[in-house]
Write a protein that holds these residues in place. Sequence first.
Motif, PDB file in Angstrom:
ATOM      1  N   ASP A  47       0.816  -1.220   0.000  1.00 57.08           N
ATOM      2  CA  ASP A  47       0.000   0.000   0.000  1.00 57.08           C
ATOM      3  C   ASP A  47       0.846   1.265   0.000  1.00 57.08           C
ATOM      4  O   ASP A  47       0.321   2.376   0.135  1.00 57.08           O
ATOM      5  CB  ASP A  47      -0.923   0.010   1.233  1.00 57.08           C
ATOM      6  CG  ASP A  47      -2.054  -0.993   1.111  1.00 57.08           C
ATOM      7  OD1 ASP A  47      -2.445  -1.310  -0.030  1.00 57.08           O
ATOM      8  OD2 ASP A  47      -2.550  -1.462   2.154  1.00 57.08           O
ATOM      9  N   ASN A  48       2.186   1.113  -0.150  1.00 55.90           N
ATOM     10  CA  ASN A  48       3.107   2.240  -0.196  1.00 55.90           C
ATOM     11  C   ASN A  48       3.075   3.066   1.096  1.00 55.90           C
ATOM     12  O   ASN A  48       3.213   4.286   1.084  1.00 55.90           O
ATOM     13  CB  ASN A  48       2.809   3.157  -1.391  1.00 55.90           C
ATOM     14  CG  ASN A  48       3.934   4.147  -1.650  1.00 55.90           C
ATOM     15  OD1 ASN A  48       5.110   3.802  -1.568  1.00 55.90           O
ATOM     16  ND2 ASN A  48       3.588   5.391  -1.937  1.00 55.90           N
ATOM     17  N   LEU A  49       2.922   2.397   2.220  1.00 54.37           N
ATOM     18  CA  LEU A  49       2.911   3.078   3.503  1.00 54.37           C
ATOM     19  C   LEU A  49       4.236   2.953   4.236  1.00 54.37           C
ATOM     20  O   LEU A  49       4.497   3.713   5.182  1.00 54.37           O
ATOM     21  CB  LEU A  49       1.771   2.534   4.381  1.00 54.37           C
ATOM     22  CG  LEU A  49       0.355   2.677   3.790  1.00 54.37           C
ATOM     23  CD1 LEU A  49      -0.673   2.100   4.752  1.00 54.37           C
ATOM     24  CD2 LEU A  49       0.035   4.126   3.448  1.00 54.37           C
ATOM     25  N   ILE A  50       5.085   1.989   3.833  1.00 57.40           N
ATOM     26  CA  ILE A  50       6.435   1.863   4.381  1.00 57.40           C
ATOM     27  C   ILE A  50       7.416   1.687   3.221  1.00 57.40           C
ATOM     28  O   ILE A  50       7.032   1.336   2.117  1.00 57.40           O
ATOM     29  CB  ILE A  50       6.560   0.687   5.374  1.00 57.40           C
ATOM     30  CG1 ILE A  50       6.161  -0.638   4.714  1.00 57.40           C
ATOM     31  CG2 ILE A  50       5.717   0.954   6.623  1.00 57.40           C
ATOM     32  CD1 ILE A  50       6.345  -1.856   5.631  1.00 57.40           C
ATOM     33  N   THR A  51       8.688   1.957   3.510  1.00 57.20           N
ATOM     34  CA  THR A  51       9.692   1.990   2.449  1.00 57.20           C
ATOM     35  C   THR A  51      10.259   0.633   2.088  1.00 57.20           C
ATOM     36  O   THR A  51      10.907   0.483   1.048  1.00 57.20           O
ATOM     37  CB  THR A  51      10.855   2.916   2.869  1.00 57.20           C
ATOM     38  OG1 THR A  51      11.411   2.437   4.104  1.00 57.20           O
ATOM     39  CG2 THR A  51      10.369   4.356   3.046  1.00 57.20           C
ATOM     40  N   ASP A  52      10.057  -0.367   2.946  1.00 54.78           N
ATOM     41  CA  ASP A  52      10.594  -1.704   2.678  1.00 54.78           C
ATOM     42  C   ASP A  52       9.686  -2.719   3.349  1.00 54.78           C
ATOM     43  O   ASP A  52       9.077  -2.428   4.382  1.00 54.78           O
ATOM     44  CB  ASP A  52      12.030  -1.826   3.223  1.00 54.78           C
ATOM     45  CG  ASP A  52      12.805  -2.975   2.577  1.00 54.78           C
ATOM     46  OD1 ASP A  52      12.206  -4.064   2.423  1.00 54.78           O
ATOM     47  OD2 ASP A  52      13.983  -2.796   2.241  1.00 54.78           O
ATOM     48  N   GLU A  53       9.595  -3.912   2.782  1.00 51.94           N
ATOM     49  CA  GLU A  53       8.724  -4.928   3.379  1.00 51.94           C
ATOM     50  C   GLU A  53       9.447  -5.734   4.456  1.00 51.94           C
ATOM     51  O   GLU A  53       8.864  -6.649   5.037  1.00 51.94           O
ATOM     52  CB  GLU A  53       8.168  -5.855   2.298  1.00 51.94           C
ATOM     53  CG  GLU A  53       9.191  -6.582   1.474  1.00 51.94           C
ATOM     54  CD  GLU A  53       8.535  -7.379   0.350  1.00 51.94           C
ATOM     55  OE1 GLU A  53       7.359  -7.755   0.491  1.00 51.94           O
ATOM     56  OE2 GLU A  53       9.208  -7.612  -0.665  1.00 51.94           O
ATOM     57  N   GLU A  54      10.704  -5.392   4.703  1.00 54.60           N
ATOM     58  CA  GLU A  54      11.446  -6.028   5.786  1.00 54.60           C
ATOM     59  C   GLU A  54      11.979  -4.958   6.730  1.00 54.60           C
ATOM     60  O   GLU A  54      12.239  -3.816   6.330  1.00 54.60           O
ATOM     61  CB  GLU A  54      12.611  -6.851   5.225  1.00 54.60           C
ATOM     62  CG  GLU A  54      12.183  -8.031   4.355  1.00 54.60           C
ATOM     63  CD  GLU A  54      13.365  -8.822   3.844  1.00 54.60           C
ATOM     64  OE1 GLU A  54      14.520  -8.406   4.113  1.00 54.60           O
ATOM     65  OE2 GLU A  54      13.149  -9.861   3.201  1.00 54.60           O
ATOM     66  N   PRO A  67      14.907  -3.232   9.015  1.00 53.31           N
ATOM     67  CA  PRO A  67      14.315  -1.955   9.420  1.00 53.31           C
ATOM     68  C   PRO A  67      13.723  -1.223   8.218  1.00 53.31           C
ATOM     69  O   PRO A  67      14.188  -1.389   7.091  1.00 53.31           O
ATOM     70  CB  PRO A  67      15.518  -1.203   9.994  1.00 53.31           C
ATOM     71  CG  PRO A  67      16.681  -1.725   9.218  1.00 53.31           C
ATOM     72  CD  PRO A  67      16.376  -3.175   8.949  1.00 53.31           C
ATOM     73  N   CYS A  68      12.715  -0.412   8.464  1.00 51.12           N
ATOM     74  CA  CYS A  68      12.087   0.363   7.395  1.00 51.12           C
ATOM     75  C   CYS A  68      11.530   1.653   7.984  1.00 51.12           C
ATOM     76  O   CYS A  68      11.367   1.792   9.199  1.00 51.12           O
ATOM     77  CB  CYS A  68      10.991  -0.442   6.703  1.00 51.12           C
ATOM     78  SG  CYS A  68       9.614  -0.871   7.792  1.00 51.12           S
ATOM     79  N   ASP A  69      11.271   2.597   7.120  1.00 53.42           N
ATOM     80  CA  ASP A  69      10.690   3.874   7.509  1.00 53.42           C
ATOM     81  C   ASP A  69       9.281   3.992   6.943  1.00 53.42           C
ATOM     82  O   ASP A  69       8.923   3.297   5.989  1.00 53.42           O
ATOM     83  CB  ASP A  69      11.537   5.043   6.996  1.00 53.42           C
ATOM     84  CG  ASP A  69      12.907   5.091   7.639  1.00 53.42           C
ATOM     85  OD1 ASP A  69      12.991   4.856   8.864  1.00 53.42           O
ATOM     86  OD2 ASP A  69      13.890   5.358   6.921  1.00 53.42           O
ATOM     87  N   LEU A  70       8.514   4.899   7.497  1.00 51.74           N
ATOM     88  CA  LEU A  70       7.209   5.202   6.936  1.00 51.74           C
ATOM     89  C   LEU A  70       7.367   6.160   5.763  1.00 51.74           C
ATOM     90  O   LEU A  70       8.214   7.065   5.791  1.00 51.74           O
ATOM     91  CB  LEU A  70       6.292   5.837   7.989  1.00 51.74           C
ATOM     92  CG  LEU A  70       5.500   4.878   8.891  1.00 51.74           C
ATOM     93  CD1 LEU A  70       6.434   4.089   9.792  1.00 51.74           C
ATOM     94  CD2 LEU A  70       4.474   5.650   9.713  1.00 51.74           C
ATOM     95  N   THR A  71       6.593   5.966   4.730  1.00 55.73           N
ATOM     96  CA  THR A  71       6.530   6.923   3.633  1.00 55.73           C
ATOM     97  C   THR A  71       5.684   8.114   4.089  1.00 55.73           C
ATOM     98  O   THR A  71       5.004   8.061   5.126  1.00 55.73           O
ATOM     99  CB  THR A  71       5.884   6.295   2.393  1.00 55.73           C
ATOM    100  OG1 THR A  71       4.516   5.964   2.706  1.00 55.73           O
ATOM    101  CG2 THR A  71       6.626   5.040   1.952  1.00 55.73           C
ATOM    102  N   PRO A  72       5.679   9.228   3.318  1.00 53.56           N
ATOM    103  CA  PRO A  72       4.767  10.333   3.664  1.00 53.56           C
ATOM    104  C   PRO A  72       3.315   9.873   3.761  1.00 53.56           C
ATOM    105  O   PRO A  72       2.574  10.330   4.636  1.00 53.56           O
ATOM    106  CB  PRO A  72       4.971  11.314   2.501  1.00 53.56           C
ATOM    107  CG  PRO A  72       6.357  11.051   2.017  1.00 53.56           C
ATOM    108  CD  PRO A  72       6.548   9.572   2.182  1.00 53.56           C
ATOM    109  N   GLN A  73       2.942   8.938   2.882  1.00 56.68           N
ATOM    110  CA  GLN A  73       1.577   8.429   2.929  1.00 56.68           C
ATOM    111  C   GLN A  73       1.331   7.649   4.229  1.00 56.68           C
ATOM    112  O   GLN A  73       0.253   7.736   4.828  1.00 56.68           O
ATOM    113  CB  GLN A  73       1.305   7.535   1.718  1.00 56.68           C
ATOM    114  CG  GLN A  73       1.277   8.265   0.391  1.00 56.68           C
ATOM    115  CD  GLN A  73       2.668   8.653  -0.107  1.00 56.68           C
ATOM    116  OE1 GLN A  73       3.677   8.105   0.338  1.00 56.68           O
ATOM    117  NE2 GLN A  73       2.712   9.593  -1.025  1.00 56.68           N
TER     118      GLN A  73
END
Length: 381
Positions: A352-359, A361-367
């Motif tokens: 859904d393009n809500l995080i930058t990676d599916e694993e 560590p990851c960050d939240l996208t602006p969305q």
Amino acid sequence: MTDDSDTDRDASTPPRDDPTARREADARLRTDGGAERSSDGGGASPANTDSNGEDLLEAYRQKKQEDVDEDGEAEKRRQRELRKAKNGESIIVDFVANFVAGGDATFDPVKGRVLMSERRLILATSQTKTVVPVTSIFDIAVGQVPPEVEEFFDYTVMVGYIVGNRRRTTVIGGDRETIEKFSLLLFRAALNGSTTLVKHPAKVGGRVMDTPKRKTGLHLDYESVVFPGNDVLGEGDDPFEIDLASVIFFEVIERTIDDEKRLVLSVQHVENGQTVTSEISMGSRRKMNILGRYLRLIYHWIKSDVRDVEVEEETLEVLVGLYSTGPEMDIASLLDLDDDELDHRLGELFDDNLITDEELPCDLTPQGRFVVNEEIEDVNV
């Protein structure tokens, strides 16, 4: 300081097809991204802009000839070098587009080159040249296709500017990605480096704060508006920024500041789990209008990207957990999830393009931050 425009009309922008593409390099629109400053003070005289415009065009012609004459590594190196006009202006934008320049009554688009430096925008064909000083621009409307040219363009940016005492417009059309990338650079050229009067926080929740106003700079990023402190002004206030994905509501109001009526941009946004209101003002009504346009545009881009996203409650808990904790935190243990369930939820968030990676560590996208901040606001209410 006064300005020539107090308009602040709403801009309606259709959804993005690919929200990550606006931060990717566009080979057709070459830029160094370095438009940092613009002074305010209305339009330049036609004679001066024409002369400087010729310098900029001549720098472009010379660079094109150098590219033809050289090959190999030398050519590649020159392609990476910043092209400059005789007076030192940097060409930060160069692409081919169809446009209607200068409010032409016939509304017949022509094809030509769009060039921009930190100081001026030039629309050039083999027969004509329109020069728009950046300081004369009072409006930038992205995604609105005027009825007069809608049969010619799929996606446009309309630029309003002043020549003498007359308002004029130019419409530049092209594919969405190119126009949006160019528009962001145009906003930055118009606003970056502006002196800004800021009250932060003006409110925390519903509580009015006795925070003094302070002067600071202003810098636009895609995901935020940054107020970098007062190093340039010889003061030492700490910088802060407004994450545009955290914005809940904003409005332009009129206030009396130092015995002068000025426009104030009041922005409600989420900061550390609380709703905070910041107030921003510049002496130029023209710049205030452009800043309002920018916030409205990015807000609609981010919001439109999540308009049709439905997040299950368990998946939303994972998103909020990622937002609230650092990458070193064990999210699975915190939420009492096994590894397979966590992987499943992360995969949904990534799709859904809500995080930058599916694993991790990851960050939240602006969305992703937008979705979390809406959830926080619902809880606070």
